[in-house]
Design an enzyme around this catalytic site. Sequence first.
Site, PDB file in Angstrom:
ATOM      1  N   HIS A  39      69.802 -48.062  -4.660  1.00 16.27           N
ATOM      2  CA  HIS A  39      69.639 -47.988  -3.214  1.00 16.27           C
ATOM      3  C   HIS A  39      70.621 -48.877  -2.460  1.00 16.27           C
ATOM      4  O   HIS A  39      70.599 -48.909  -1.227  1.00 16.27           O
ATOM      5  CB  HIS A  39      68.208 -48.368  -2.826  1.00 16.27           C
ATOM      6  CG  HIS A  39      67.195 -47.334  -3.193  1.00 16.27           C
ATOM      7  ND1 HIS A  39      65.954 -47.652  -3.687  1.00 16.27           N
ATOM      8  CD2 HIS A  39      67.232 -45.984  -3.154  1.00 16.27           C
ATOM      9  CE1 HIS A  39      65.275 -46.536  -3.928  1.00 16.27           C
ATOM     10  NE2 HIS A  39      66.040 -45.510  -3.606  1.00 16.27           N
ATOM     11  N   HIS A  46      70.080 -39.926  -7.197  1.00 18.42           N
ATOM     12  CA  HIS A  46      69.015 -40.011  -8.200  1.00 18.42           C
ATOM     13  C   HIS A  46      67.908 -39.018  -7.865  1.00 18.42           C
ATOM     14  O   HIS A  46      67.804 -38.525  -6.758  1.00 18.42           O
ATOM     15  CB  HIS A  46      68.447 -41.440  -8.277  1.00 18.42           C
ATOM     16  CG  HIS A  46      67.946 -41.964  -6.970  1.00 18.42           C
ATOM     17  ND1 HIS A  46      68.762 -42.610  -6.058  1.00 18.42           N
ATOM     18  CD2 HIS A  46      66.705 -41.952  -6.405  1.00 18.42           C
ATOM     19  CE1 HIS A  46      68.054 -42.966  -5.007  1.00 18.42           C
ATOM     20  NE2 HIS A  46      66.798 -42.573  -5.182  1.00 18.42           N
ATOM     21  N   CYS A  81      55.950 -40.261  -1.377  1.00 20.57           N
ATOM     22  CA  CYS A  81      57.288 -40.000  -1.913  1.00 20.57           C
ATOM     23  C   CYS A  81      57.661 -41.104  -2.878  1.00 20.57           C
ATOM     24  O   CYS A  81      57.262 -42.255  -2.704  1.00 20.57           O
ATOM     25  CB  CYS A  81      58.323 -39.865  -0.798  1.00 20.57           C
ATOM     26  SG  CYS A  81      58.315 -41.180   0.414  1.00 20.57           S
ATOM     27  N   HIS A  83      59.837 -41.659  -7.103  1.00 22.60           N
ATOM     28  CA  HIS A  83      60.818 -41.257  -8.109  1.00 22.60           C
ATOM     29  C   HIS A  83      60.120 -41.006  -9.441  1.00 22.60           C
ATOM     30  O   HIS A  83      59.197 -41.737  -9.795  1.00 22.60           O
ATOM     31  CB  HIS A  83      61.859 -42.366  -8.315  1.00 22.60           C
ATOM     32  CG  HIS A  83      62.409 -42.926  -7.053  1.00 22.60           C
ATOM     33  ND1 HIS A  83      61.896 -44.067  -6.463  1.00 22.60           N
ATOM     34  CD2 HIS A  83      63.415 -42.502  -6.256  1.00 22.60           C
ATOM     35  CE1 HIS A  83      62.575 -44.319  -5.362  1.00 22.60           C
ATOM     36  NE2 HIS A  83      63.501 -43.382  -5.205  1.00 22.60           N
ATOM     37  N   GLU A 101      49.283 -44.061  -4.973  1.00 25.18           N
ATOM     38  CA  GLU A 101      49.513 -44.438  -3.581  1.00 25.18           C
ATOM     39  C   GLU A 101      48.325 -44.180  -2.682  1.00 25.18           C
ATOM     40  O   GLU A 101      48.040 -44.981  -1.786  1.00 25.18           O
ATOM     41  CB  GLU A 101      50.743 -43.699  -3.024  1.00 25.18           C
ATOM     42  CG  GLU A 101      51.922 -44.607  -2.867  1.00 25.18           C
ATOM     43  CD  GLU A 101      53.103 -43.941  -2.177  1.00 25.18           C
ATOM     44  OE1 GLU A 101      52.992 -43.606  -0.980  1.00 25.18           O
ATOM     45  OE2 GLU A 101      54.132 -43.782  -2.838  1.00 25.18           O
ATOM     46  N   TYR A 116      70.233 -35.158  -0.147  1.00 26.73           N
ATOM     47  CA  TYR A 116      70.543 -35.788   1.134  1.00 26.73           C
ATOM     48  C   TYR A 116      70.960 -37.238   0.899  1.00 26.73           C
ATOM     49  O   TYR A 116      70.664 -37.834  -0.143  1.00 26.73           O
ATOM     50  CB  TYR A 116      69.350 -35.732   2.101  1.00 26.73           C
ATOM     51  CG  TYR A 116      68.268 -36.738   1.780  1.00 26.73           C
ATOM     52  CD1 TYR A 116      68.198 -37.950   2.474  1.00 26.73           C
ATOM     53  CD2 TYR A 116      67.327 -36.499   0.790  1.00 26.73           C
ATOM     54  CE1 TYR A 116      67.211 -38.886   2.172  1.00 26.73           C
ATOM     55  CE2 TYR A 116      66.345 -37.422   0.497  1.00 26.73           C
ATOM     56  CZ  TYR A 116      66.297 -38.620   1.185  1.00 26.73           C
ATOM     57  OH  TYR A 116      65.335 -39.545   0.883  1.00 26.73           O
ATOM     58  N   GLU A 126      69.244 -44.163   0.953  1.00 22.55           N
ATOM     59  CA  GLU A 126      68.677 -43.185   0.042  1.00 22.55           C
ATOM     60  C   GLU A 126      69.750 -42.140  -0.215  1.00 22.55           C
ATOM     61  O   GLU A 126      70.386 -41.650   0.726  1.00 22.55           O
ATOM     62  CB  GLU A 126      67.445 -42.502   0.649  1.00 22.55           C
ATOM     63  CG  GLU A 126      66.211 -43.384   0.739  1.00 22.55           C
ATOM     64  CD  GLU A 126      65.554 -43.677  -0.598  1.00 22.55           C
ATOM     65  OE1 GLU A 126      66.128 -43.320  -1.653  1.00 22.55           O
ATOM     66  OE2 GLU A 126      64.477 -44.265  -0.590  1.00 22.55           O
ATOM     67  N   GLU A 128      69.417 -38.939  -2.596  1.00 18.64           N
ATOM     68  CA  GLU A 128      68.440 -38.350  -3.504  1.00 18.64           C
ATOM     69  C   GLU A 128      68.634 -36.853  -3.678  1.00 18.64           C
ATOM     70  O   GLU A 128      69.028 -36.152  -2.741  1.00 18.64           O
ATOM     71  CB  GLU A 128      67.019 -38.606  -2.978  1.00 18.64           C
ATOM     72  CG  GLU A 128      66.664 -40.083  -2.929  1.00 18.64           C
ATOM     73  CD  GLU A 128      65.230 -40.336  -2.517  1.00 18.64           C
ATOM     74  OE1 GLU A 128      64.688 -41.374  -2.951  1.00 18.64           O
ATOM     75  OE2 GLU A 128      64.652 -39.534  -1.770  1.00 18.64           O
ATOM     76  N   TRP A 178      60.166 -31.371   6.777  1.00 16.49           N
ATOM     77  CA  TRP A 178      59.104 -30.681   7.513  1.00 16.49           C
ATOM     78  C   TRP A 178      59.597 -29.421   8.232  1.00 16.49           C
ATOM     79  O   TRP A 178      58.967 -28.361   8.110  1.00 16.49           O
ATOM     80  CB  TRP A 178      58.412 -31.634   8.491  1.00 16.49           C
ATOM     81  CG  TRP A 178      57.291 -30.991   9.249  1.00 16.49           C
ATOM     82  CD1 TRP A 178      57.282 -30.639  10.575  1.00 16.49           C
ATOM     83  CD2 TRP A 178      56.013 -30.586   8.733  1.00 16.49           C
ATOM     84  NE1 TRP A 178      56.084 -30.056  10.910  1.00 16.49           N
ATOM     85  CE2 TRP A 178      55.287 -30.016   9.802  1.00 16.49           C
ATOM     86  CE3 TRP A 178      55.419 -30.659   7.477  1.00 16.49           C
ATOM     87  CZ2 TRP A 178      53.998 -29.518   9.654  1.00 16.49           C
ATOM     88  CZ3 TRP A 178      54.129 -30.163   7.325  1.00 16.49           C
ATOM     89  CH2 TRP A 178      53.430 -29.602   8.403  1.00 16.49           C
TER      90      TRP A 178
END
Length: 195
Positions: A39, A46, A81, A83, A101, A116, A126, A128, A178
């Site tokens: 990061h 990743h 969210c 990994h 979570e 992105y 990020e 990812e 979204w």
Amino acid sequence: MSTSIDAVVADIVSFDDEPLILVDSDDNVLGHMLKAQAHAGEGVLHRAFSIFLFNSVGDVLMQQRAESKQLWGGFWSNSVCSHPRRGETIAEAAKRRLHEEIGVDADVTWLYKFEYQAQFGDIGAEHELCSVFIACSDAPVVGNPNEIADFSFMSPELLDVALTEHPDNYTPWVKLEWPRIRDAYWSTVVDLLNG
């Protein structure tokens, strides 16, 4: 906000030194790198995943990320969210993280995958290849305070408006995910809710 967050005892489920799975744009594994390193700077590509959890009336769970998060702490985002770990499928990781979570055990439905990169000032980024999932459950949500500051169920229409009127309150990935769910995958959401 409807919050049930146990501030007394909570598992630590994210670690700066956990190895992330490095991939190319075609999702071929290139190796592993510690999360903090992956990061840093502009980020190293990743594997990751995002989950949108709906209840049976069609509201979607949104969470406010814990302030302690290195990237986008305090911002509102999708339900969960994270990994995948070494040796885990992306779906296995998604189900694990739902439980860790927010204390929910539910099946996940994969929608799509996209790449992105989003920069968070000079702190990091990020970058990812992110798989997007949906899930449905009416189980009580119990937020892990190490990950979540607050959470709330919102109607899809309210989230549409919030992302348009207050985009700076939300993480960059939810602003990408979204609208695509609403435009291209909403019939899959409806099918899941009608079970």
